[in-house]
Design a protein around this motif. Structure first.
Motif, PDB file in Angstrom:
ATOM      1  N   SER A  92     -11.290  -3.807  -2.476  1.00  0.00           N
ATOM      2  CA  SER A  92     -10.654  -2.575  -2.007  1.00  0.00           C
ATOM      3  C   SER A  92     -10.156  -2.809  -0.593  1.00  0.00           C
ATOM      4  O   SER A  92     -10.766  -3.583   0.161  1.00  0.00           O
ATOM      5  CB  SER A  92     -11.617  -1.380  -2.049  1.00  0.00           C
ATOM      6  OG  SER A  92     -12.362  -1.265  -0.862  1.00  0.00           O
ATOM      7  N   THR A  93      -9.051  -2.177  -0.248  1.00  0.00           N
ATOM      8  CA  THR A  93      -8.490  -2.362   1.093  1.00  0.00           C
ATOM      9  C   THR A  93      -9.428  -1.770   2.148  1.00  0.00           C
ATOM     10  O   THR A  93      -9.540  -2.318   3.252  1.00  0.00           O
ATOM     11  CB  THR A  93      -7.099  -1.725   1.195  1.00  0.00           C
ATOM     12  OG1 THR A  93      -7.162  -0.354   0.763  1.00  0.00           O
ATOM     13  CG2 THR A  93      -6.093  -2.475   0.339  1.00  0.00           C
ATOM     14  N   TYR A 139      -3.009  -5.179  -5.391  1.00  0.00           N
ATOM     15  CA  TYR A 139      -3.917  -4.855  -6.494  1.00  0.00           C
ATOM     16  C   TYR A 139      -5.335  -4.738  -5.956  1.00  0.00           C
ATOM     17  O   TYR A 139      -5.751  -5.522  -5.107  1.00  0.00           O
ATOM     18  CB  TYR A 139      -3.850  -5.966  -7.551  1.00  0.00           C
ATOM     19  CG  TYR A 139      -4.699  -5.746  -8.786  1.00  0.00           C
ATOM     20  CD1 TYR A 139      -4.299  -4.863  -9.775  1.00  0.00           C
ATOM     21  CD2 TYR A 139      -5.890  -6.452  -8.977  1.00  0.00           C
ATOM     22  CE1 TYR A 139      -5.066  -4.677 -10.916  1.00  0.00           C
ATOM     23  CE2 TYR A 139      -6.661  -6.277 -10.122  1.00  0.00           C
ATOM     24  CZ  TYR A 139      -6.238  -5.388 -11.098  1.00  0.00           C
ATOM     25  OH  TYR A 139      -6.987  -5.208 -12.221  1.00  0.00           O
ATOM     26  N   GLN A 140      -6.076  -3.746  -6.460  1.00  0.00           N
ATOM     27  CA  GLN A 140      -7.478  -3.582  -6.091  1.00  0.00           C
ATOM     28  C   GLN A 140      -8.358  -3.735  -7.329  1.00  0.00           C
ATOM     29  O   GLN A 140      -8.113  -3.093  -8.354  1.00  0.00           O
ATOM     30  CB  GLN A 140      -7.720  -2.193  -5.493  1.00  0.00           C
ATOM     31  CG  GLN A 140      -7.008  -1.946  -4.174  1.00  0.00           C
ATOM     32  CD  GLN A 140      -7.363  -0.590  -3.595  1.00  0.00           C
ATOM     33  OE1 GLN A 140      -7.920  -0.509  -2.511  1.00  0.00           O
ATOM     34  NE2 GLN A 140      -7.044   0.479  -4.320  1.00  0.00           N
ATOM     35  N   GLY A 154     -10.816  -0.340  -6.521  1.00  0.00           N
ATOM     36  CA  GLY A 154     -10.269   0.769  -5.746  1.00  0.00           C
ATOM     37  C   GLY A 154     -11.100   2.022  -5.971  1.00  0.00           C
ATOM     38  O   GLY A 154     -11.537   2.301  -7.077  1.00  0.00           O
ATOM     39  N   TRP A 157     -10.041   4.488  -8.340  1.00  0.00           N
ATOM     40  CA  TRP A 157      -8.616   4.704  -8.088  1.00  0.00           C
ATOM     41  C   TRP A 157      -7.833   3.681  -8.908  1.00  0.00           C
ATOM     42  O   TRP A 157      -7.959   2.486  -8.703  1.00  0.00           O
ATOM     43  CB  TRP A 157      -8.301   4.542  -6.594  1.00  0.00           C
ATOM     44  CG  TRP A 157      -6.900   4.954  -6.272  1.00  0.00           C
ATOM     45  CD1 TRP A 157      -5.777   4.159  -6.312  1.00  0.00           C
ATOM     46  CD2 TRP A 157      -6.438   6.257  -5.907  1.00  0.00           C
ATOM     47  NE1 TRP A 157      -4.666   4.893  -5.985  1.00  0.00           N
ATOM     48  CE2 TRP A 157      -5.035   6.188  -5.726  1.00  0.00           C
ATOM     49  CE3 TRP A 157      -7.077   7.485  -5.699  1.00  0.00           C
ATOM     50  CZ2 TRP A 157      -4.268   7.277  -5.357  1.00  0.00           C
ATOM     51  CZ3 TRP A 157      -6.314   8.567  -5.329  1.00  0.00           C
ATOM     52  CH2 TRP A 157      -4.932   8.467  -5.158  1.00  0.00           C
ATOM     53  N   SER A 177      -5.373   1.110 -10.000  1.00  0.00           N
ATOM     54  CA  SER A 177      -4.665   0.252  -9.050  1.00  0.00           C
ATOM     55  C   SER A 177      -3.880  -0.875  -9.722  1.00  0.00           C
ATOM     56  O   SER A 177      -4.137  -2.055  -9.476  1.00  0.00           O
ATOM     57  CB  SER A 177      -5.675  -0.355  -8.057  1.00  0.00           C
ATOM     58  OG  SER A 177      -6.456   0.622  -7.434  1.00  0.00           O
ATOM     59  N   HIS A 237       1.830   0.773  -6.861  1.00  0.00           N
ATOM     60  CA  HIS A 237       1.583   1.869  -5.930  1.00  0.00           C
ATOM     61  C   HIS A 237       1.344   1.317  -4.527  1.00  0.00           C
ATOM     62  O   HIS A 237       1.516   0.117  -4.288  1.00  0.00           O
ATOM     63  CB  HIS A 237       0.379   2.697  -6.407  1.00  0.00           C
ATOM     64  CG  HIS A 237       0.491   3.151  -7.817  1.00  0.00           C
ATOM     65  ND1 HIS A 237       1.597   3.816  -8.303  1.00  0.00           N
ATOM     66  CD2 HIS A 237      -0.352   3.005  -8.877  1.00  0.00           C
ATOM     67  CE1 HIS A 237       1.430   4.087  -9.582  1.00  0.00           C
ATOM     68  NE2 HIS A 237       0.263   3.589  -9.958  1.00  0.00           N
ATOM     69  N   TYR A 278      -1.552   0.777  -1.812  1.00  0.00           N
ATOM     70  CA  TYR A 278      -2.982   0.754  -1.504  1.00  0.00           C
ATOM     71  C   TYR A 278      -3.100   0.313  -0.047  1.00  0.00           C
ATOM     72  O   TYR A 278      -2.948  -0.872   0.269  1.00  0.00           O
ATOM     73  CB  TYR A 278      -3.715  -0.215  -2.437  1.00  0.00           C
ATOM     74  CG  TYR A 278      -3.230  -0.148  -3.872  1.00  0.00           C
ATOM     75  CD1 TYR A 278      -3.283   1.038  -4.596  1.00  0.00           C
ATOM     76  CD2 TYR A 278      -2.696  -1.268  -4.501  1.00  0.00           C
ATOM     77  CE1 TYR A 278      -2.828   1.115  -5.910  1.00  0.00           C
ATOM     78  CE2 TYR A 278      -2.243  -1.210  -5.813  1.00  0.00           C
ATOM     79  CZ  TYR A 278      -2.304  -0.015  -6.504  1.00  0.00           C
ATOM     80  OH  TYR A 278      -1.843   0.031  -7.800  1.00  0.00           O
ATOM     81  N   SER A 290      -4.915   0.693   3.927  1.00  0.00           N
ATOM     82  CA  SER A 290      -6.049   1.070   4.774  1.00  0.00           C
ATOM     83  C   SER A 290      -5.752   0.720   6.226  1.00  0.00           C
ATOM     84  O   SER A 290      -5.103  -0.291   6.520  1.00  0.00           O
ATOM     85  CB  SER A 290      -7.330   0.376   4.312  1.00  0.00           C
ATOM     86  OG  SER A 290      -7.736   0.838   3.041  1.00  0.00           O
ATOM     87  N   GLY A 296      -8.298   5.150   4.292  1.00  0.00           N
ATOM     88  CA  GLY A 296      -7.658   4.652   3.085  1.00  0.00           C
ATOM     89  C   GLY A 296      -6.678   5.677   2.531  1.00  0.00           C
ATOM     90  O   GLY A 296      -7.007   6.858   2.420  1.00  0.00           O
ATOM     91  N   GLY A 328      -3.983   6.140  -0.724  1.00  0.00           N
ATOM     92  CA  GLY A 328      -3.418   5.643  -1.976  1.00  0.00           C
ATOM     93  C   GLY A 328      -2.293   6.558  -2.418  1.00  0.00           C
ATOM     94  O   GLY A 328      -2.487   7.767  -2.537  1.00  0.00           O
TER      95      GLY A 328
END
Length: 296
Positions: A90-91, A112-113, A116, A124, A126, A131, A133, A135, A205, A207
């Motif tokens: 995750s970011t 890509y997560q 997420g 989330w 991802s 999309h 993503y 942070s 974060g 999204g």
């Protein structure tokens, strides 16, 4: 899969133009067999890239792929601290793990997560390069006490960035969702690392749904909408990322000095539930009332 290897990146860039490429052409470009080409295609499909095959024509990525570009984002945002990653857990976690080694304004954006997350432990969705993503790290030397309205400010900054992209009519739902015509367009997850008397480390974060396929959308348990369905112009995620960085840096610097008060009028203009009957979920209880906004 924690990261694409060199051949995966080569295939991704080849298919990014949205045109057909034969298995033979791809094999020559990657230096692999036709069987290996098929395996690399499956690997990209597994992370949400919509690739299909037509006999006699080859492979095509539907609509092409608009890849993130750290150099473009740095130039447009005038920020030196932008990390673009292909695949991360995750970011937010990426930046949380680097606290102590990064400066204010450090940003991580991923294609890509793997993990997420949203509020209350929600996942989330991802898919790769579909999309935003995003942070962003900020340190509040005044501590944690003044941060009660932070998610509202971040919502305002996000709407400001979207408006600069030409997206109008976006509203905010307390405390951390961005809506368009009663459908969720984006969400905010703020995670803090702080002690009561020390500086507060904050990872913000954001999204944003940019291009959602119906297959991906079926995994979401609430009404949603994406940016590409709001107009004919394709959204440039690099441009949007730069606007987010600029708006967050500007508003957070002002927030540290003046708090939420200067932004209350803006919040009221954007509050899509103002003066409407709402249900407030508090743990296992539901409280019904009329939304009257927020105070400073």
């Amino acid at each position: 899969m924690s990261e694409l290897n060199e051949k995966g990146i080569c295939l991704l860039k080849l298919l990014a133009d949205g045109k057909f490429h034969s298995g033979e052409t791809i094999g020559l470009a990657l230096g692999v067999s036709r069987t290996s080409v098929n395996n690399y295609i499956k690997a990209l499909q597994s992370i949400g890239i919509d690739i299909y095959k037509v006999k006699g024509k080859g492979y095509c990525c539907v609509g092409g792929i608009d890849l993130l570009d750290a150099k473009k984002i740095k130039i447009s945002s005038q920020s030196k601290h932008v990390d673009v990653k292909q695949i991360v857990d995750s970011t937010n976690q990426y930046l949380l793990d680097k606290i102590g080694d990064i400066e204010k304004g450090h940003t991580c954006i991923a294609e890509y997560q793997l993990k997420g997350r949203g509020r209350r432990g929600r996942t989330w969705v991802s898919p790769f390069a579909s999309h935003l993503y995003f942070s962003f790290y900020w340190r509040f030397d005044s501590g944690i006490d003044r941060l009660s309205g932070l998610s509202l400010l971040v919502g305002i900054a996000t709407v400001n960035a979207l408006e600069k992209m030409g997206i109008q009519g976006v509203g905010l739902k307390w405390p951390n969702d961005i809506y368009y015509q009663n459908k969720k367009l984006a969400g905010i997850l703020i995670e803090l690392n702080a002690q009561a008397t020390e500086a507060c480390h904050c990872v913000i974060g954001i999204g944003i749904n940019v291009r959602m396929s119906q297959e991906q959308g079926a995994l979401i348990d609430q009404p949603w909408i994406d940016l590409n369905s709001l107009g004919t112009k394709q959204i440039d995620r690099n441009e949007l990322s730069a606007y987010l960085i600029l708006e967050l840096e500007r508003l957070l610097s002002e927030y540290e000095q003046h708090g939420l008060k200067p932004y209350l009028a803006r919040w009221f203009n954007l509050d899509c539930f103002l003066n409407k009957e709402v249900n407030v979920l508090l743990a296992d209880t539901v409280q019904t009332g009329v939304c009257r906004g927020v105070n400073e």
